[in-house]
Design a protein around this motif. Structure first.
Motif, PDB file in Angstrom:
ATOM      1  N   ARG B   6      18.860  92.577  33.695  1.00 62.44           N
ATOM      2  CA  ARG B   6      19.748  93.655  34.071  1.00 62.44           C
ATOM      3  C   ARG B   6      18.944  94.896  34.485  1.00 62.44           C
ATOM      4  O   ARG B   6      19.200  95.531  35.498  1.00 62.44           O
ATOM      5  CB  ARG B   6      20.675  93.987  32.895  1.00 62.44           C
ATOM      6  N   GLN B   7      17.896  95.170  33.660  1.00 66.12           N
ATOM      7  CA  GLN B   7      17.061  96.338  33.964  1.00 66.12           C
ATOM      8  C   GLN B   7      16.333  96.164  35.297  1.00 66.12           C
ATOM      9  O   GLN B   7      16.223  97.104  36.092  1.00 66.12           O
ATOM     10  CB  GLN B   7      16.031  96.548  32.847  1.00 66.12           C
ATOM     11  N   LEU B   8      15.847  94.931  35.524  1.00 68.11           N
ATOM     12  CA  LEU B   8      15.125  94.651  36.765  1.00 68.11           C
ATOM     13  C   LEU B   8      16.039  94.880  37.966  1.00 68.11           C
ATOM     14  O   LEU B   8      15.662  95.551  38.946  1.00 68.11           O
ATOM     15  CB  LEU B   8      14.619  93.200  36.740  1.00 68.11           C
ATOM     16  N   GLY B   9      17.256  94.340  37.840  1.00 66.50           N
ATOM     17  CA  GLY B   9      18.209  94.510  38.923  1.00 66.50           C
ATOM     18  C   GLY B   9      18.531  95.973  39.159  1.00 66.50           C
ATOM     19  O   GLY B   9      18.595  96.436  40.304  1.00 66.50           O
ATOM     20  N   HIS B  14      18.084 100.833  42.362  1.00 64.85           N
ATOM     21  CA  HIS B  14      17.758 102.259  42.442  1.00 64.85           C
ATOM     22  C   HIS B  14      16.748 102.526  43.536  1.00 64.85           C
ATOM     23  O   HIS B  14      16.874 103.508  44.282  1.00 64.85           O
ATOM     24  CB  HIS B  14      17.219 102.746  41.092  1.00 64.85           C
ATOM     25  N   SER B  15      15.734 101.647  43.633  1.00 65.22           N
ATOM     26  CA  SER B  15      14.710 101.943  44.636  1.00 65.22           C
ATOM     27  C   SER B  15      15.276 101.762  46.037  1.00 65.22           C
ATOM     28  O   SER B  15      14.927 102.529  46.946  1.00 65.22           O
ATOM     29  CB  SER B  15      13.456 101.104  44.416  1.00 65.22           C
ATOM     30  N   ARG B  21      18.733 106.812  50.839  1.00 69.97           N
ATOM     31  CA  ARG B  21      18.900 108.265  50.887  1.00 69.97           C
ATOM     32  C   ARG B  21      17.783 108.890  51.702  1.00 69.97           C
ATOM     33  O   ARG B  21      18.002 109.809  52.505  1.00 69.97           O
ATOM     34  CB  ARG B  21      18.871 108.852  49.460  1.00 69.97           C
ATOM     35  N   GLY B  22      16.548 108.363  51.496  1.00 68.98           N
ATOM     36  CA  GLY B  22      15.394 108.905  52.216  1.00 68.98           C
ATOM     37  C   GLY B  22      15.536 108.722  53.706  1.00 68.98           C
ATOM     38  O   GLY B  22      15.221 109.624  54.482  1.00 68.98           O
TER      39      GLY B  22
END
Lengths: 159, 260
Positions: B6-9, B14-15, B21-22
């Motif tokens: 879950r954290q990996l996903g 996020h990245s 956004r960038g």
């Protein structure tokens, strides 16, 4: 207000020095020779073997660089390598029976084309072909010839 | 295990969201170019704080890099009796690689970090939202002038770096170690090409300037508006710029000089 003027001056100075160093790089560091592309003509020569000659290798007459190699292609009929050279327009007095040879600058130096002018009155023009050429010396061939020559001499002695 | 996945996903998502956004941010900056060109005073101010203030750092570093190249090059080349080739060695390595790369790394450390901190603090002190309240587009007013100034400054600074470096190599090689002055310059002339070497070096520095400014401005704009968030964003700017410069340098070198 005075602050803005000082800042603008510094920016102007910075841009001027930056562009100055670009010019310095182009003029002083590299071989930028003006816009010589338009004032030149092309000749070509067919060699049995062009050795380690590369595009942009120099073309010299009597030690003076007069142009550069612009293309090396293979003639599929005669299996010769055709070397196209761009010669600066000011060197337009080369006779038609000029010979072209490939030499090496020093033992390990780069290879270049040397043109030796002949004696005819007709001059080489754009897109003309040099007829008399001398190929690059390939070290292995010379060593091979040397070895075989020795063997022949030895067998002759025995007989 | 499930938690790890879950954290990996979440990290991946996020990245990608940040990249999105960038990219949008970059598009907005570029769209503001025309408005900035109509107000050159904004550009001039940023050229001063980005370009002029980096001037001494870049020229002094260039001088020392050139002097070190002169010393080391002489030491190695004289083993082969080829110390006449010192000039072409110094100039090639400076113009092709060291000028653009070291110049960009210094620029990212000097100007990039300052930009991130400046914009991050503007965000933390709500100056950016204040501008929006006054119907001023902060991207056109704040970001685009900085972006353009950076892209203009870095190639000029890189050219300065390389030129001063060649003079530094001359100082050590010719004045101190006694390499022949004529062959120092002549071999340089013969060995370097305007298009192959110098133009490619300039293209590299434009690309690096583009990437550094994009990273620096976006990290500032995207920073968490606390003092810790701004300090992290500043660190990320320097680290990510360094990665981007070195990675892109490899790709650009392979594209430009791969066939030689």
């Amino acid at each position: 207000m005075g602050n803005t003027v000082k800042q603008d001056t510094l920016v102007g100075l910075f841009v001027a020095i930056g562009i100055g160093s670009l010019f310095f790089m182009a003029m002083q560091i590299s071989n930028f020779s003006g816009f010589s592309d338009e004032k030149s003509y092309t000749i070509s020569a067919a060699f049995e073997n062009s050795g380690g000659l590369k595009v942009k290798s120099p073309v010299v007459v009597g030690g003076v660089r007069v142009g550069r190699v612009i293309a090396i292609t293979l003639d599929q009929k005669k299996f010769q390598s055709v070397v196209k050279m761009k010669i600066e327009a000011q060197y337009n007095q080369l006779p038609e029976d000029t010979t072209a040879s490939i030499f090496t600058a020093g033992l390990l130096g780069e290879q270049y084309v040397s043109l030796e002018p002949g004696g005819m009155d007709d001059l080489l023009s754009d897109n003309s072909m040099i007829e008399i050429t001398q190929s690059a010396l390939v070290l292995e061939e010379i060593i091979g010839q040397f070895l075989f020559k020795d063997k022949d001499a030895d067998s002759a002695k025995k007989e | 295990m499930i938690e790890l996945l879950r954290q990996l996903g979440e990290k991946t998502r996020h990245s990608f969201a940040k990249l999105g956004r960038g990219s949008f941010f970059l598009m907005q900056i570029i769209m503001g170019t025309m408005d900035v060109l109509r107000r050159p005073a904004l550009l001039s101010k940023q050229l001063y704080s980005i370009g002029v203030l980096s001037f001494f750092l870049i020229s002094i570093s260039g001088l020392f890099v050139g002097m070190v190249l002169g010393l080391q090059g002489y030491y190695i080349l004289s083993n082969f009796g080829a110390d006449e080739a010192l000039g072409v060695m110094v100039a090639t390595s400076l113009v092709r690689e060291l000028g653009p790369v070291v110049g960009a790394l210094l620029f990212a450390g000097r100007a990039g970090s300052a930009l991130t901190a400046e914009i991050g603090l503007m965000k933390a002190t709500e100056q950016l939202s204040g501008m929006e309240m006054m119907a001023i587009d902060p991207i056109k007013r704040i970001m685009t002038p900085r972006f353009l100034a950076g892209i203009i400054s870095l190639p000029l600074l890189t050219a300065l770096f390389s030129s001063v470096g060649v003079l530094g190599g001359h100082l050590v090689g010719v004045e101190m170690l006694g390499v022949d002055e004529g062959s120092y310059w002549a071999q340089m002339h013969a060995g370097l090409d305007v298009y192959d070497d110098i133009l490619n070096g300039v293209i590299k520095s434009v690309v690096f300037g583009f990437v550094i400014l994009w990273i620096a401005l976006f990290e500032g704009y995207d920073a968490i508006p606390t003092s810790e968030g701004v300090s992290r964003a500043t660190t990320r700017t320097v680290v990510n710029s360094a990665f981007a410069i070195l990675g892109l340098d490899f790709i650009l070198t392979a594209l430009m000089f791969g066939d030689i």
